[in-house]
Design a protein around this motif. Structure first.
Motif, PDB file in Angstrom:
ATOM      1  N   THR A 140      17.599  -8.149   4.971  1.00  0.00           N
ATOM      2  CA  THR A 140      19.013  -8.292   4.664  1.00  0.00           C
ATOM      3  C   THR A 140      19.276  -7.567   3.338  1.00  0.00           C
ATOM      4  O   THR A 140      18.448  -6.786   2.894  1.00  0.00           O
ATOM      5  N   GLY A 141      20.419  -7.818   2.716  1.00  0.00           N
ATOM      6  CA  GLY A 141      20.658  -7.057   1.490  1.00  0.00           C
ATOM      7  C   GLY A 141      21.652  -7.744   0.587  1.00  0.00           C
ATOM      8  O   GLY A 141      21.796  -8.958   0.641  1.00  0.00           O
ATOM      9  N   GLY A 142      22.368  -6.847  -0.079  1.00  0.00           N
ATOM     10  CA  GLY A 142      22.587  -5.412   0.106  1.00  0.00           C
ATOM     11  C   GLY A 142      22.856  -5.037   1.554  1.00  0.00           C
ATOM     12  O   GLY A 142      23.207  -5.871   2.368  1.00  0.00           O
ATOM     13  N   GLU A 143      22.718  -3.760   1.835  1.00  0.00           N
ATOM     14  CA  GLU A 143      22.849  -3.279   3.208  1.00  0.00           C
ATOM     15  C   GLU A 143      21.558  -2.543   3.570  1.00  0.00           C
ATOM     16  O   GLU A 143      21.326  -1.417   3.103  1.00  0.00           O
ATOM     17  N   PRO A 144      20.714  -3.152   4.421  1.00  0.00           N
ATOM     18  CA  PRO A 144      19.414  -2.562   4.732  1.00  0.00           C
ATOM     19  C   PRO A 144      19.502  -1.153   5.338  1.00  0.00           C
ATOM     20  O   PRO A 144      18.591  -0.344   5.152  1.00  0.00           O
ATOM     21  N   LEU A 145      20.612  -0.846   6.041  1.00  0.00           N
ATOM     22  CA  LEU A 145      20.703   0.463   6.707  1.00  0.00           C
ATOM     23  C   LEU A 145      20.784   1.621   5.710  1.00  0.00           C
ATOM     24  O   LEU A 145      20.561   2.769   6.070  1.00  0.00           O
ATOM     25  N   VAL A 146      21.083   1.302   4.456  1.00  0.00           N
ATOM     26  CA  VAL A 146      21.085   2.335   3.409  1.00  0.00           C
ATOM     27  C   VAL A 146      19.680   2.948   3.291  1.00  0.00           C
ATOM     28  O   VAL A 146      19.525   4.133   2.998  1.00  0.00           O
ATOM     29  N   GLN A 147      18.654   2.141   3.555  1.00  0.00           N
ATOM     30  CA  GLN A 147      17.258   2.616   3.477  1.00  0.00           C
ATOM     31  C   GLN A 147      16.658   2.611   4.888  1.00  0.00           C
ATOM     32  O   GLN A 147      15.645   1.962   5.149  1.00  0.00           O
ATOM     33  N   ILE A 148      17.303   3.331   5.799  1.00  0.00           N
ATOM     34  CA  ILE A 148      16.910   3.228   7.214  1.00  0.00           C
ATOM     35  C   ILE A 148      15.476   3.717   7.463  1.00  0.00           C
ATOM     36  O   ILE A 148      14.760   3.152   8.299  1.00  0.00           O
ATOM     37  N   ASP A 149      15.015   4.727   6.728  1.00  0.00           N
ATOM     38  CA  ASP A 149      13.649   5.227   6.954  1.00  0.00           C
ATOM     39  C   ASP A 149      12.627   4.143   6.608  1.00  0.00           C
ATOM     40  O   ASP A 149      11.672   3.919   7.344  1.00  0.00           O
ATOM     41  N   PHE A 150      12.851   3.487   5.509  1.00  0.00           N
ATOM     42  CA  PHE A 150      11.976   2.390   5.077  1.00  0.00           C
ATOM     43  C   PHE A 150      12.029   1.240   6.090  1.00  0.00           C
ATOM     44  O   PHE A 150      11.005   0.663   6.467  1.00  0.00           O
ATOM     45  N   LEU A 151      13.230   0.952   6.546  1.00  0.00           N
ATOM     46  CA  LEU A 151      13.433  -0.136   7.510  1.00  0.00           C
ATOM     47  C   LEU A 151      12.671   0.139   8.816  1.00  0.00           C
ATOM     48  O   LEU A 151      12.003  -0.751   9.362  1.00  0.00           O
ATOM     49  N   ILE A 152      12.766   1.370   9.294  1.00  0.00           N
ATOM     50  CA  ILE A 152      12.063   1.736  10.533  1.00  0.00           C
ATOM     51  C   ILE A 152      10.552   1.555  10.337  1.00  0.00           C
ATOM     52  O   ILE A 152       9.873   0.957  11.174  1.00  0.00           O
ATOM     53  N   GLU A 153      10.039   2.050   9.224  1.00  0.00           N
ATOM     54  CA  GLU A 153       8.589   1.944   8.975  1.00  0.00           C
ATOM     55  C   GLU A 153       8.153   0.488   8.861  1.00  0.00           C
ATOM     56  O   GLU A 153       7.120   0.086   9.399  1.00  0.00           O
ATOM     57  N   LEU A 154       8.956  -0.295   8.176  1.00  0.00           N
ATOM     58  CA  LEU A 154       8.623  -1.712   7.992  1.00  0.00           C
ATOM     59  C   LEU A 154       8.611  -2.438   9.340  1.00  0.00           C
ATOM     60  O   LEU A 154       7.671  -3.181   9.660  1.00  0.00           O
ATOM     61  N   PHE A 155       9.647  -2.218  10.145  1.00  0.00           N
ATOM     62  CA  PHE A 155       9.732  -2.896  11.443  1.00  0.00           C
ATOM     63  C   PHE A 155       8.657  -2.385  12.411  1.00  0.00           C
ATOM     64  O   PHE A 155       8.100  -3.156  13.185  1.00  0.00           O
ATOM     65  N   LYS A 156       8.363  -1.084  12.361  1.00  0.00           N
ATOM     66  CA  LYS A 156       7.299  -0.542  13.224  1.00  0.00           C
ATOM     67  C   LYS A 156       5.984  -1.244  12.909  1.00  0.00           C
ATOM     68  O   LYS A 156       5.279  -1.708  13.803  1.00  0.00           O
ATOM     69  N   SER A 157       5.658  -1.308  11.637  1.00  0.00           N
ATOM     70  CA  SER A 157       4.394  -1.928  11.222  1.00  0.00           C
ATOM     71  C   SER A 157       4.398  -3.418  11.539  1.00  0.00           C
ATOM     72  O   SER A 157       3.375  -3.981  11.929  1.00  0.00           O
ATOM     73  N   ALA A 158       5.544  -4.062  11.385  1.00  0.00           N
ATOM     74  CA  ALA A 158       5.640  -5.494  11.708  1.00  0.00           C
ATOM     75  C   ALA A 158       5.417  -5.704  13.200  1.00  0.00           C
ATOM     76  O   ALA A 158       4.674  -6.604  13.607  1.00  0.00           O
ATOM     77  N   LYS A 159       6.037  -4.883  14.030  1.00  0.00           N
ATOM     78  CA  LYS A 159       5.863  -5.030  15.487  1.00  0.00           C
ATOM     79  C   LYS A 159       4.408  -4.798  15.873  1.00  0.00           C
ATOM     80  O   LYS A 159       3.885  -5.474  16.764  1.00  0.00           O
ATOM     81  N   ASP A 160       3.745  -3.850  15.217  1.00  0.00           N
ATOM     82  CA  ASP A 160       2.315  -3.607  15.501  1.00  0.00           C
ATOM     83  C   ASP A 160       1.488  -4.861  15.241  1.00  0.00           C
ATOM     84  O   ASP A 160       0.445  -5.060  15.842  1.00  0.00           O
ATOM     85  N   LYS A 161       1.974  -5.692  14.317  1.00  0.00           N
ATOM     86  CA  LYS A 161       1.249  -6.936  13.991  1.00  0.00           C
ATOM     87  C   LYS A 161       1.789  -8.118  14.791  1.00  0.00           C
ATOM     88  O   LYS A 161       1.437  -9.265  14.509  1.00  0.00           O
ATOM     89  N   GLY A 162       2.707  -7.866  15.715  1.00  0.00           N
ATOM     90  CA  GLY A 162       3.246  -8.938  16.560  1.00  0.00           C
ATOM     91  C   GLY A 162       4.266  -9.819  15.858  1.00  0.00           C
ATOM     92  O   GLY A 162       4.481 -10.969  16.246  1.00  0.00           O
ATOM     93  N   ILE A 163       4.918  -9.279  14.830  1.00  0.00           N
ATOM     94  CA  ILE A 163       5.906 -10.069  14.072  1.00  0.00           C
ATOM     95  C   ILE A 163       7.318  -9.828  14.621  1.00  0.00           C
ATOM     96  O   ILE A 163       7.712  -8.678  14.850  1.00  0.00           O
ATOM     97  N   HIS A 164       8.071 -10.910  14.807  1.00  0.00           N
ATOM     98  CA  HIS A 164       9.476 -10.814  15.260  1.00  0.00           C
ATOM     99  C   HIS A 164      10.316 -10.199  14.131  1.00  0.00           C
ATOM    100  O   HIS A 164      10.215 -10.613  12.970  1.00  0.00           O
ATOM    101  N   THR A 165      11.159  -9.222  14.491  1.00  0.00           N
ATOM    102  CA  THR A 165      11.934  -8.501  13.472  1.00  0.00           C
ATOM    103  C   THR A 165      13.431  -8.749  13.635  1.00  0.00           C
ATOM    104  O   THR A 165      13.959  -8.657  14.744  1.00  0.00           O
TER     105      THR A 165
END
Ligand code: SF4
Length: 252
Positions: A73-98
């Protein structure tokens, strides 16, 4: 990849299903009159952290968070969309709900930015979408932002290829959004979407007011009283009536 964050809450209970690890990112293009996090507006005030640092920290609480996950959340997380994508990708790889908590500001269905949103949709389990006003001019008056981006993002999330479950959030503010016609129109709009799974109607509160003085800013809604909870219940009923009407109209 690194991003800039304002803070982290390790046991969030209101930011998605279950107990959540909540990351507050820095940076927001909106200026909501009732914003209770003005200290998140400037990305330059954020603390730089890496995706791995966040997920290593998440692991410390993983046992408690097993029925929840991570919310950004934020702020507005979409401002840092590249970071958000990487964070969620890595979280999904670990089986974490995003879960992404957003206003939809900065959404674009054009060019490179659109491709990024497609990528993001593949690694996002739930979007909590804050629709701040259902009228474009009212939206601008309240937030200095563009309603089209929010509604286009909702549309995008309802498409088969980019589908995400959505929880809608709407804050009722006297003189701005707490009006029967607006609430009904909002409901009528929402009734057209099958991916909406929940609706939170939140009464305006004044908890952020003290932060403005600390930042040397004037609070835009100075003097406005907090909205009683009963009014949120009333507002919800009006929104629901709009949803039902839309569902009936669409069946005709
Ligand atoms: S979108 Fe959120 S963080 Fe940004 S100004 Fe509005 S309430 Fe504040």
């Amino acid at each position: 990849m690194n991003g800039f964050i304002h803070s982290i809450e390790t046991m969030g209970t209101v930011d998605g299903p279950g107990l959540r690890y909540v990351v507050f990112t820095a940076g927001c293009p909106l200026r909501c009159k009732y914003c209770h996090n003005p200290d998140t507006w400037n990305i330059g005030n954020g603390r730089e952290v890496s995706v791995n640092q966040i997920l290593d920290d998440y692991d410390k609480y993983r046992l408690f968070l097993k029925n929840g996950g991570i919310t950004v959340t934020g702020g507005e997380p979409l401002v840092q969309i590249d970071f958000l994508i990487e964070l969620f990708k890595s979280a999904k790889d670990k089986g974490i709900h995003t879960c992404l908590d957003t206003s939809g500001a900065t959404f674009s269905n054009k060019g490179e930015r659109y491709k990024k949103f497609i990528e993001l949709s593949k690694v996002t389990d739930l979007v909590m979408l804050d629709i701040k006003h259902i009228k474009p001019d009212g939206y601008y008056e309240l937030t200095k932002g563009n309603l089209d981006e929010t509604l286009a993002f909702l549309d995008f999330l309802s498409k088969k290829e980019t589908y995400c479950d959505v929880w809608i959030r709407h804050v009722i503010v006297k003189g701005y959004t707490y009006k029967k016609d607006y609430l009904y129109e909002l409901g009528y709009h929402l009734g057209g979407y099958k991916n909406i799974k929940a609706l939170d109607v939140l009464p305006y509160h004044i908890m952020g007011e003290s932060k403005y003085a600390a930042l040397g800013l004037e609070y835009p809604l100075k003097g406005m009283e907090a909205m009683p909870k009963e009014n949120a219940i009333k507002a919800r009923k009006i929104i629901e009536a709009g949803i039902v009407k839309r569902l009936m109209d669409d069946k005709k």
